[in-house]
Every structure is written in C-alpha cells, then in structure tokens.
Design an enzyme around this catalytic site. Structure first.
Site: not given
Length: 793
Positions: A239-241, A511
């Site tokens: 995932g990620s921000n 995400n």
C-alpha cells in the site's frame, strides 16, 4: 579542507579514468539473442561515493556504466536477496529448495516453488521477455533502459567475481550465479505482471482439461465476495500514502511532497536507496525496487514524486464456451479454435523433473483459480482465460527514467502520456514552481462500463460492479477489448481516460480510488475498472484527508510539517471508537474496569510510549472478525459526507463484549500489562537488540502503517511484515539543492554483518530522518564519505 579537496580530485579522476577506459559495445549488443547466451561483457565502470547510512551516489558517463554501478552497489548490499529473485525468474527454485517450499511472494502469488517454476519456465520457453525487448519503443523498452540492464548485469557479475559473500543466507550457495541482461529484464516482467498473471500463477499452472467426474459450477455470489476481498486494497500486502501540496499552501510558494510507500520489510520487494548521476544528462535520488536499474520513487533538483498502489484492476477474465467434443477447443462466433499447449519441465531437488502443460488462448492462459478463495473450474463446457495487458508491458523503467529527467509536474504528465508503463500504481508529484499533480495512469484492460454491460456473463454481471473484475463472453468476437487511438498498445486505455488532478491545494492517495484525491474537488466519470465512486473510504484514507486538508487550510507549510505528519501516529479509528468502547465496557463485568480506564486514558496515538494502543489494537482486530461491517457503526456511510461517515461505534453488537473480553484475556495470558507502552511489545530484533516500533495496522487507519507479527510467547508483536519503507519529504527553497529528508525503515542491507543492516531502523524507531546529500558540495562534506571505483577486470 585539504582532505575534502583530495577526495574530490580522486572522484573526478576516477570518472575521467572510467570515461577513457570504458569500451562499450554497440546498441545491437542488447538484442534478445545475446542476452541469453552469455553474461554481459565489455569494460564498464562507475564511481560510487558512499555517505551516511551506506547511501551510494553513483556517477557514470552513460546508461550502461550507470547500470553497472547500480548493479554493483545493489549486490554489495543485497546479494542474497537478489540471487534468490533471479532463481525465481529462471524457474529454478525447485531444483535448489524443493518443490513444496514456499517462495517469499515478492515476485508472484505462487504458494509453492513448483508452481512458481512452472510459470516462469513457461515464460522462458515462450520467449515472452525476448519478444518484448525486441519491440521498438515506445511500445517496447528504450535503448537507454536496455543499456542500463546490460550494465546492471555486468555490475552484479563483477561484484560477485571480485568479492567474497559473507552473508550466511547464501554464503557458498551454488544458486548464486552470474546473471544476464535477460535475467534483469525477466525480473522487471515479473514485477509488471504482479497484479495480473502474477495473481493467478497457481491457477495457471494447475489448469488441466476436465476428466470424467462432474465439475461444480461457479457460484456467482460467492465469487463476487471473493473477488471483492481479493482486490480490496485493505487486504493487500502492499500500500502507500502520498501527498503533494501546491504553492498555494506552502510558506514559499513552492511545492512539497511526502511519500510513504508501504512495502515488505523482507525479501525481493524491498526498496534500496541511491543517487544516480550522468553528468549533463541525469541526476536523481530516491528508492529503487531491488533488481531494477532506475529510481522508482524519488526527486531531482526540480521535481519529486511518489507512488501508491492503485485500485485499477489490471486483469480481466474471458469465459470460454468449449466444444462439447473437445474441452481444449473453444468457440468464437461459432468457429472452433484450439488452445495452445505450452509444455514445460522443471528440475526438482532429489527427484525426477516435473513436466506439466499450460493451456493458452487468444485471450491469455486458462486459469482455474484466482487466489485461494475464487475457484474458476474448467468443466466440459466452460473454462476461463486471464487477460493481463501488462504481460506486454516492459515500459515501467522507462517511466521512471522519464521522471528522473523531468523538470516539472508537466514533464511528469508528459512521461505518463508518452510511455504508458505503470502497471499497478498511481503517481503523486510536486515541483519547485509550486505545482501539484495526481494521476491514476495505469496499464489497464480496456473494460468500459458499456462493454461490461453488453458482454458480461452472469458471473461478470455480479463481479464487475462489486470488484471491477470483468468476466466477458469469450465466445463473441464483438466482446474483445477495443483500442484507444492514444494508447501505445492494443487493448488498454489511452492517457486521455486516466483520472488526473492538477494544481489542487493538495492531492492525496492512500490506496483508495481516485474519487477523493482532493475532497473538495472529487474526481468522477471514470470507468468502474479504475475504481469506485461514492463508496466508503478506508480508515486510512479518511484520516489522511482529515490531516492533509487541515494542513492545507493552515498554510505556510514547510518540509518540517511533512515530517511531523509522517510521525504524528494518530489512530483515526481510535478517535472514532475508543471513547464509545470505554464508556460501554463499564456496563460489562467488573473484571473489565481496568480495560475501561486504559481505553479512556489512551491518547489515541500509536507512538512507542502510547499506553492503551496495544489493548485497543487487539480488541479492534477481534471486533472486525466478530461483527459484520454493516453492523459496526450506528451512523452509516453517506456519500455526501464520506470523510466523517460511518461513525459512532455500535457497542450493542453481540461481538463487542466478547471481543473486548478476549483482548483482555489474551494480553493477560501473555503477561502483558493492559497499559503497557506500545514499543515494549511492538518491536523487531536486529543482531540481538530489540528496536521499538511505532505505527499501526491498516484497520486502525494509521498513516505510518506497519503490519506486525503477533507472537504472544515472544512478548507481543515481534517482527514487521510490511509497512512504511522508503519515506521522503521533499521541498525547495529557491537554491540549487532540494530540501529533502529521507528514511529507509529497514536499512540498506539484509546482511546482519553489514553496518547498514539496522542503522536506519534505529533512526525510524527514534522518529529521526536522514538529511539528503544531493548536491556535490554536500556529498563531499559527508564525514562518512567513502569512494569506490567499481570496474570490470
């Protein structure tokens, strides 16, 4: 000053010597045939200047030599992990580790070595990657990328030849061997198809024509639920921000970017940090996925970018109508079409080779399952073929190279339009003139909502609306994927269809789909395959929008504000539910009084000194299992208020009491105080030393996400599987050097004997950052400066 001048002269002399002595073969040497026959040759070299925490600054005269320095430096830090990955893409895991052992899942979803090997051996036998390398740009990779792959292989091989491996993970291992440029390209192919064929490897390699026994039909409703869970970003291992702020919100009118990808802490999908420089051509710093020749997430003196895993579904299925007389023949517009057999053999440790046949169609391979929960049985009348457009996409590295040369967010967008190479990520960027940028520019199957309506089978009519997984009628040629005029390959969307937002005060993604990239300027009008609109957002997205919109409203932002956001460690679900839980639990047994008090006093953060965070975390995990999502909150989701709804915990749900009671009993049985500081029981062990870890899980909505491994016998959470990885906070002040702070949470090397095995993990634990040394004067000023001239001998 004399010492620094001498080092500078040494570096410049090394560059000059490399320029004079390097002898490069012609571009034709990177053709497909030469890739396979031999490891790369030619005298290549690069200068590598190491600064604090083992960050290499690689300088070379061209792309082949830059690739050489990158391959050399990655091998020095990660030789065992890299060698393991090359074993995967060669289809040789079973030969060395046995067929039933499990790969580390970094390059596919295969659950056993045998299925992994059968798939990658099939890719090898079909010459899939060779054909992509031979495809002219822009549909195929550029000359610069092919040169960099040639150089990377040579650098890796030179390091192997000139150095002794002291990492016990592969010391003296027969499977650590020289590689070819084709091996490097195959690794890139594996990364490209992670979201498509890579998801279905078990089902592709196990597919076989039906026998005499009847085969069960697919249950559409169960399949829809399975597809939704399989493609739910909240269940993903990555995932990620990322957030970019425009100059409207910053102290100096220039852009800011905070990138926080959540990737595995072990194995072949780790990031590795470097700076790559070709004087007058390229100068970029950032994180690279292991085995790649480029910087995937990074910054230059003018622009910075990051990626987040996107919601676009990178595959679709075609439901085949089979010839009643032959289940390996299918019908298209009434005409019979035979499947293609792809028979491969895999050597097996202490056993005879295993030979299996895979079955391919005009749409792609026959697949009998996606994941463990979505069976797609091959019956006498029906089979399913998997279409993955990224199986024709080897352009991801060219996208990264275009970003590395960009001078503005406009150049970032131009690269996305021209190359069209990103398989499964969004792009968030900012530049020194104050622009912000978001785009969900992915290589996606061209599934329009109209096509899905016209051509979905009964199964697809259920799976597409809920998950974006299209199941099309493969018996009608009119149901084939069309082409956009601006697309570089057939069957994908062109860049004009990509959800994009420019110059908003902030653009943010955690995400979820592109819909609420900026809550005040929602993106709509895209096809369902890209993601959903007007649907509940994840707790992480909701918390992120609350945080970054407040930052934008406050204004006068600086890089230090990005750093504070990264480690604010606020638990949005704690803000939503902890007070309700504490109030309700006072009505339960007297034994829970202490738990009520702990939850009431918890500061709603997941810092290492937070007391109550661990109790709430264990309670919340149990509650999500015990209570259906539709019954979790009293106030339901409203598309008119998507950031603040749903809310108000439903403490009357039957699972509430049992979840809290279970969490209390669990901690007490493990000898853990209910109000113990989080860092005492959430940690990793490196070289025998406990390192406390802050952050928290996806379900709590934590920006600084970590997914820890629960081991009550070991004291709580004793390892991290995925989470914050290569973090960068970047801005500009009008000078020649970007203002950049970085952190590689798990450090540069996976070798426990390396000084850079856990040094940045300790920084991460203390919420400290590395000040990037981007400009020449800063590199030469490093007190840890070490210069290596890497070269073939």
């Amino acid at each position: 000053m004399h010492f620094r001048t001498r080092l500078r002269h040494l570096a410049l002399a090394s560059i000059a010597l490399a320029t004079v002595t390097a002898s490069l073969p012609s571009a034709a040497a990177v053709g497909a045939d030469s890739h396979e026959r031999r490891p790369s040759s030619g005298k290549l070299s690069a200068v590598i200047r190491y600064t604090e925490y083992g960050v290499p600054h690689i300088v070379a005269k061209d792309y082949a030599n830059l690739g050489f320095g990158t391959g050399w430096a990655q091998a020095a830090d990660q030789v065992c992990t890299l060698a393991d990955g090359f074993l995967t893409v060669r289809g040789e895991r079973s030969r060395h580790f046995g067929p039933d052992a499990a790969p580390d899942s970094s390059l596919s979803s295969a659950t056993k070595n045998l299925s992994s090997d059968l798939y990658f051996a099939g890719v090898r036998e079909a010459g899939t990657v060779e054909k992509l390398l031979a495809t002219p740009a822009p549909a195929g990779p550029s000359r610069q990328i092919k040169e960099s792959m040639r150089g990377w292989a040579a650098g890796y091989n030179a390091w192997l030849k000139q150095n002794h491996i002291n990492d016990p993970a592969c010391r003296n291992a027969a499977w650590v061997r020289p590689v070819t440029p084709l091996d490097v390209a195959r690794r890139g192919f594996a990364v490209s198809v992670l979201g498509g064929q890579g998801r279905g490897i078990n089902g592709i390699t196990a597919a076989a024509p039906p026998g005499a026994a009847p085969v069960a039909e697919v249950d559409p409703r169960r399949a829809a639920d399975a597809a939704r869970a399989l493609f739910d970003a909240g269940n993903a291992d990555m995932g990620s921000n990322a957030v970019a702020f425009s100059g409207k919100t910053t102290a100096n009118g220039r852009g800011l970017l905070l990138g926080n990808p959540h990737y595995p802490w072990q194995g072949g999908r780790r990031f590795w940090q470097s700076q790559q420089t070709i004087p007058g051509e390229l100068n970029v710093s950032g994180g690279s996925l292991l085995g790649t020749t480029v910087v995937n997430i990074g910054f230059t003196d003018k622009v910075a970018w990051s990626h987040t895993v996107a919601t676009g579904v990178t595959l679709n299925l075609h439901q085949l109508t089979l010839d009643p007389a032959d289940p390996t023949t299918y019908l298209v517009d009434g005409e019979r079409e035979r499947m293609t057999k792809r028979t491969v053999s895999v050597p097996v440790k202490d056993g005879t080779p295993v030979t299996r046949t895979q079955w391919w169609t005009r749409y792609g391979p026959v697949v009998t399952a996606l994941g463990d929960s979505l069976p797609l049985p091959w019956s006498a009348t029906t089979a399913y073929a998997l279409n993955d457009p990224n199986a024709a996409n080897l352009r991801g590295s060219d996208t990264a190279l275009g970003f590395a040369k960009a001078r503005s967010t406009r150049d970032i967008q131009d690269t996305l339009r021209r190359v069209q190479g990103l398989p499964w990520v969004n792009t968030v960027a900012a530049d020194s003139t104050g622009h912000s940028f978001f785009s969900q520019s992915q290589v996606l199957p061209r599934i329009t909502d109209d096509l899905a309506q016209r051509c979905s089978t009964p199964l697809g009519q259920v799976t597409y609306p809920t998950s974006g997984v299209a199941v099309l009628d493969g018996s009608r040629a009119a149901c084939a994927l069309g082409s956009d005029k601006d697309a570089v390959q057939p069957g994908i969307f062109g860049p004009s269809k990509m959800p994009t937002l420019k110059d908003a005060p902030y653009v943010e993604n955690s995400n979820d789909s592109a819909w609420l990239t900026n809550a005040d300027r929602p993106l709509t009008g895209y096809e369902r395959v890209f993601g959903s609109i007007d649907t509940p957002r994840s707790p992480r997205t909701r918390g992120a929008i609350e945080d970054v919109s407040a930052m934008a409203d406050k204004g006068r932002l600086k890089v230090s504000d990005l750093q504070r956001q990264q480690f604010a460690n606020r638990a949005p679900v704690g803000d939503l539910a902890a007070a309700d839980a504490a109030k309700a639990c006072t009505t339960l047994s007297a034994d829970l009084k202490e738990a009520c008090d702990v939850l009431r006093r918890w500061d709603r953060t997941v810092n290492t000194d937070s007391r109550g965070a661990l109790l709430f975390d264990r309670f919340w995990r149990k509650l999500l299992v015990a209570v259906p999502r539709a019954e979790l909150w009293k106030v339901p989701f409203s598309a008119a208020d998507p950031v603040r709804t749903p809310n108000t915990l439903n403490t009357a749900a039957p699972g509430f009491a049992t979840s809290l009671t279970g969490a209390v009993a669990e901690l007490r049985a493990a000898g853990i105080a209910l109000d113990a500081p989080l860092g005492k029981h959430q940690f990793v062990v490196r070289n025998g030393k406990r390192i406390p870890i802050h952050g928290g899980t996806e379900s709590l909505g934590i920006w600084n996400k970590v997914e820890p491994v629960w081991n009550p016998a070991g004291g709580g959470y004793t390892e991290v599987t995925t989470g914050s990885s290569y973090i960068q906070a970047v801005g500009w002040d009008g000078g020649r050097c970007p203002q950049a702070r970085t952190l590689l949470t798990y450090a540069q090397s996976s070798n426990a004997d390396s000084p850079h095995f856990s040094d940045q993990t300790q920084l991460y634990s203390g919420e400290r950052w590395v000040t990037s040394r981007f400009c020449e004067k800063d590199i030469l000023a490093s007190p840890k400066l070490r210069v290596v001239w890497a070269r073939e001998r």
